[in-house]
Scaffold this motif. Structure first.
Motif, PDB file in Angstrom:
ATOM      1  N   SER A   1       0.810  -1.363  -0.059  1.00  0.00           N
ATOM      2  CA  SER A   1       0.056   0.050  -0.002  1.00  0.00           C
ATOM      3  C   SER A   1       0.941   1.275   0.068  1.00  0.00           C
ATOM      4  O   SER A   1       1.879   1.429   0.769  1.00  0.00           O
ATOM      5  CB  SER A   1      -1.068   0.189   1.382  1.00  0.00           C
ATOM      6  OG  SER A   1      -1.573   1.394   1.502  1.00  0.00           O
ATOM      7  N   LYS A   2       0.333   2.268  -0.688  1.00  0.00           N
ATOM      8  CA  LYS A   2       1.046   3.481  -0.786  1.00  0.00           C
ATOM      9  C   LYS A   2       0.939   4.055   0.888  1.00  0.00           C
ATOM     10  O   LYS A   2       1.718   5.151   0.853  1.00  0.00           O
ATOM     11  CB  LYS A   2       0.435   4.528  -1.575  1.00  0.00           C
ATOM     12  CG  LYS A   2       0.443   4.028  -3.285  1.00  0.00           C
ATOM     13  CD  LYS A   2      -0.291   5.018  -4.202  1.00  0.00           C
ATOM     14  CE  LYS A   2       0.057   4.646  -5.329  1.00  0.00           C
ATOM     15  NZ  LYS A   2      -0.733   5.321  -6.562  1.00  0.00           N
ATOM     16  N   ILE A   3       0.099   3.736   1.663  1.00  0.00           N
ATOM     17  CA  ILE A   3       0.300   4.396   3.062  1.00  0.00           C
ATOM     18  C   ILE A   3       0.433   3.523   4.151  1.00  0.00           C
ATOM     19  O   ILE A   3      -0.077   3.376   5.131  1.00  0.00           O
ATOM     20  CB  ILE A   3      -1.264   4.918   3.064  1.00  0.00           C
ATOM     21  CG1 ILE A   3      -2.478   3.851   2.824  1.00  0.00           C
ATOM     22  CG2 ILE A   3      -1.646   6.283   2.328  1.00  0.00           C
ATOM     23  CD1 ILE A   3      -3.899   4.271   3.341  1.00  0.00           C
ATOM     24  N   GLN A   4       1.509   2.526   3.543  1.00  0.00           N
ATOM     25  CA  GLN A   4       1.763   1.359   4.589  1.00  0.00           C
ATOM     26  C   GLN A   4       2.379   1.812   5.761  1.00  0.00           C
ATOM     27  O   GLN A   4       2.053   1.393   6.975  1.00  0.00           O
ATOM     28  CB  GLN A   4       2.812   0.532   3.850  1.00  0.00           C
ATOM     29  CG  GLN A   4       4.142   1.232   3.584  1.00  0.00           C
ATOM     30  CD  GLN A   4       5.000   0.456   2.885  1.00  0.00           C
ATOM     31  OE1 GLN A   4       4.619  -0.464   2.080  1.00  0.00           O
ATOM     32  NE2 GLN A   4       6.381   0.685   2.698  1.00  0.00           N
ATOM     33  N   ASN A   5       2.878   3.318   5.845  1.00  0.00           N
ATOM     34  CA  ASN A   5       3.438   3.649   7.291  1.00  0.00           C
ATOM     35  C   ASN A   5       2.185   4.113   8.036  1.00  0.00           C
ATOM     36  O   ASN A   5       2.479   4.038   9.376  1.00  0.00           O
ATOM     37  CB  ASN A   5       4.401   4.721   7.018  1.00  0.00           C
ATOM     38  CG  ASN A   5       5.791   4.128   6.554  1.00  0.00           C
ATOM     39  OD1 ASN A   5       6.141   3.028   6.582  1.00  0.00           O
ATOM     40  ND2 ASN A   5       6.528   5.065   5.875  1.00  0.00           N
TER      41      ASN A   5
ATOM     42  N   ASP B   1     -11.952   1.032   4.577  1.00  0.00           N
ATOM     43  CA  ASP B   1     -11.790   1.402   3.437  1.00  0.00           C
ATOM     44  C   ASP B   1     -10.089   1.453   2.915  1.00  0.00           C
ATOM     45  O   ASP B   1      -9.734   0.839   1.848  1.00  0.00           O
ATOM     46  CB  ASP B   1     -12.611   2.219   2.691  1.00  0.00           C
ATOM     47  CG  ASP B   1     -14.131   2.057   2.528  1.00  0.00           C
ATOM     48  OD1 ASP B   1     -14.523   0.842   2.769  1.00  0.00           O
ATOM     49  OD2 ASP B   1     -14.650   3.017   2.457  1.00  0.00           O
ATOM     50  N   TRP B   2      -9.531   2.132   3.563  1.00  0.00           N
ATOM     51  CA  TRP B   2      -8.016   2.502   3.217  1.00  0.00           C
ATOM     52  C   TRP B   2      -7.328   1.316   3.420  1.00  0.00           C
ATOM     53  O   TRP B   2      -6.494   1.065   2.722  1.00  0.00           O
ATOM     54  CB  TRP B   2      -7.564   3.501   4.303  1.00  0.00           C
ATOM     55  CG  TRP B   2      -8.191   4.827   4.326  1.00  0.00           C
ATOM     56  CD1 TRP B   2      -9.022   5.224   3.215  1.00  0.00           C
ATOM     57  CD2 TRP B   2      -8.154   6.032   5.372  1.00  0.00           C
ATOM     58  NE1 TRP B   2      -9.589   6.621   3.695  1.00  0.00           N
ATOM     59  CE2 TRP B   2      -9.018   6.848   5.009  1.00  0.00           C
ATOM     60  CE3 TRP B   2      -7.667   5.913   6.519  1.00  0.00           C
ATOM     61  CZ2 TRP B   2      -9.229   8.082   5.780  1.00  0.00           C
ATOM     62  CZ3 TRP B   2      -7.714   6.887   7.372  1.00  0.00           C
ATOM     63  CH2 TRP B   2      -8.586   8.088   6.916  1.00  0.00           C
ATOM     64  N   LYS B   3      -7.699   0.533   4.657  1.00  0.00           N
ATOM     65  CA  LYS B   3      -6.796  -0.453   4.776  1.00  0.00           C
ATOM     66  C   LYS B   3      -7.061  -1.872   3.877  1.00  0.00           C
ATOM     67  O   LYS B   3      -6.062  -2.566   3.644  1.00  0.00           O
ATOM     68  CB  LYS B   3      -7.206  -1.460   6.280  1.00  0.00           C
ATOM     69  CG  LYS B   3      -6.297  -2.107   6.876  1.00  0.00           C
ATOM     70  CD  LYS B   3      -6.446  -2.632   8.336  1.00  0.00           C
ATOM     71  CE  LYS B   3      -5.321  -3.381   9.126  1.00  0.00           C
ATOM     72  NZ  LYS B   3      -5.577  -3.434  10.270  1.00  0.00           N
ATOM     73  N   SER B   4      -8.452  -2.022   3.341  1.00  0.00           N
ATOM     74  CA  SER B   4      -8.763  -2.703   2.442  1.00  0.00           C
ATOM     75  C   SER B   4      -8.077  -2.534   1.025  1.00  0.00           C
ATOM     76  O   SER B   4      -8.002  -3.103  -0.112  1.00  0.00           O
ATOM     77  CB  SER B   4     -10.142  -3.049   2.281  1.00  0.00           C
ATOM     78  OG  SER B   4     -10.941  -1.991   1.664  1.00  0.00           O
ATOM     79  N   GLY B   5      -7.642  -1.130   0.820  1.00  0.00           N
ATOM     80  CA  GLY B   5      -7.206  -0.789  -0.689  1.00  0.00           C
ATOM     81  C   GLY B   5      -8.369  -0.181  -1.582  1.00  0.00           C
ATOM     82  O   GLY B   5      -8.279   0.040  -2.449  1.00  0.00           O
TER      83      GLY B   5
ATOM     84  N   ILE C   1      -6.069  14.223   1.852  1.00  0.00           N
ATOM     85  CA  ILE C   1      -5.101  15.197   2.407  1.00  0.00           C
ATOM     86  C   ILE C   1      -5.387  15.512   3.625  1.00  0.00           C
ATOM     87  O   ILE C   1      -4.712  15.346   4.597  1.00  0.00           O
ATOM     88  CB  ILE C   1      -4.435  15.913   1.571  1.00  0.00           C
ATOM     89  CG1 ILE C   1      -3.282  16.890   1.818  1.00  0.00           C
ATOM     90  CG2 ILE C   1      -5.520  17.279   1.125  1.00  0.00           C
ATOM     91  CD1 ILE C   1      -2.070  16.061   1.944  1.00  0.00           C
ATOM     92  N   ASN C   2      -6.774  15.973   3.786  1.00  0.00           N
ATOM     93  CA  ASN C   2      -7.180  16.459   5.255  1.00  0.00           C
ATOM     94  C   ASN C   2      -7.117  15.313   6.107  1.00  0.00           C
ATOM     95  O   ASN C   2      -6.662  15.524   7.492  1.00  0.00           O
ATOM     96  CB  ASN C   2      -8.660  17.202   5.102  1.00  0.00           C
ATOM     97  CG  ASN C   2      -8.682  18.447   4.321  1.00  0.00           C
ATOM     98  OD1 ASN C   2      -7.710  18.883   4.338  1.00  0.00           O
ATOM     99  ND2 ASN C   2      -9.794  18.581   3.852  1.00  0.00           N
ATOM    100  N   ALA C   3      -7.426  14.256   5.707  1.00  0.00           N
ATOM    101  CA  ALA C   3      -7.475  13.276   6.993  1.00  0.00           C
ATOM    102  C   ALA C   3      -6.048  12.577   7.098  1.00  0.00           C
ATOM    103  O   ALA C   3      -5.872  12.487   8.307  1.00  0.00           O
ATOM    104  CB  ALA C   3      -8.096  11.831   6.445  1.00  0.00           C
TER     105      ALA C   3
ATOM    106  N   TYR D   1       6.120  10.584   5.947  1.00  0.00           N
ATOM    107  CA  TYR D   1       6.309   9.319   6.627  1.00  0.00           C
ATOM    108  C   TYR D   1       4.912   8.510   6.407  1.00  0.00           C
ATOM    109  O   TYR D   1       5.132   7.595   5.954  1.00  0.00           O
ATOM    110  CB  TYR D   1       6.710   9.608   8.198  1.00  0.00           C
ATOM    111  CG  TYR D   1       6.673   8.049   8.846  1.00  0.00           C
ATOM    112  CD1 TYR D   1       7.627   7.268   8.500  1.00  0.00           C
ATOM    113  CD2 TYR D   1       5.692   7.680   9.500  1.00  0.00           C
ATOM    114  CE1 TYR D   1       7.736   6.036   9.116  1.00  0.00           C
ATOM    115  CE2 TYR D   1       5.538   6.394  10.000  1.00  0.00           C
ATOM    116  CZ  TYR D   1       6.679   5.675  10.037  1.00  0.00           C
ATOM    117  OH  TYR D   1       6.649   4.477  10.494  1.00  0.00           O
ATOM    118  N   LEU D   2       3.768   8.994   6.603  1.00  0.00           N
ATOM    119  CA  LEU D   2       2.561   8.471   6.523  1.00  0.00           C
ATOM    120  C   LEU D   2       2.424   7.863   4.994  1.00  0.00           C
ATOM    121  O   LEU D   2       1.986   6.943   4.906  1.00  0.00           O
ATOM    122  CB  LEU D   2       1.381   9.279   6.939  1.00  0.00           C
ATOM    123  CG  LEU D   2       1.108   9.665   8.282  1.00  0.00           C
ATOM    124  CD1 LEU D   2      -0.172  10.396   8.532  1.00  0.00           C
ATOM    125  CD2 LEU D   2       1.012   8.409   9.090  1.00  0.00           C
ATOM    126  N   VAL D   3       2.976   8.820   3.868  1.00  0.00           N
ATOM    127  CA  VAL D   3       2.705   8.159   2.658  1.00  0.00           C
ATOM    128  C   VAL D   3       3.844   7.324   2.183  1.00  0.00           C
ATOM    129  O   VAL D   3       3.772   7.138   0.722  1.00  0.00           O
ATOM    130  CB  VAL D   3       2.197   9.333   1.756  1.00  0.00           C
ATOM    131  CG1 VAL D   3       0.744  10.015   2.279  1.00  0.00           C
ATOM    132  CG2 VAL D   3       3.225  10.261   1.683  1.00  0.00           C
TER     133      VAL D   3
END
Length: 78
Positions: free
Chosen positions: A2-6, A34-38, A44-46, A60-62
């Motif tokens: 995932s692009k947001i693995q961190n 939903d993010w976790k499942s892809g 950006i606000n979240a 880091y998050l992304v």
């Protein structure tokens, strides 16, 4: 991966449940799921809200850096 693995690495390392993250940030558990499942990526606000909550950088998050420390510009003193 995932692009947001961190994002999820940080949640896991800090022992924060999706419910607790939701309660503390106002982001719905449905969105987090939903993010976790892809199914979708966070806005950006979240991401800003979560970065502030965990006191880490957006980069880091992304996954743009492995350094979670929030880099702040030092202020010049006159």
């Amino acid at each position: 991966m995932s692009k947001i693995q961190n994002l999820f690495k940080t949640i896991e390392e800090r022992g924060i449940s999706a419910k607790k993250l939701s309660d503390n940030t106002g982001i719905s558990t449905g969105n987090i799921s939903d993010w976790k499942s892809g199914r979708c990526l966070p806005s950006i606000n979240a991401l800003i809200t979560i970065a502030d909550y965990f006191d880490v950088s957006l980069d880091y998050l992304v996954g743009r850096t492995d350094d979670p420390i929030l880099h702040k510009k030092s202020e010049k003193q006159d």
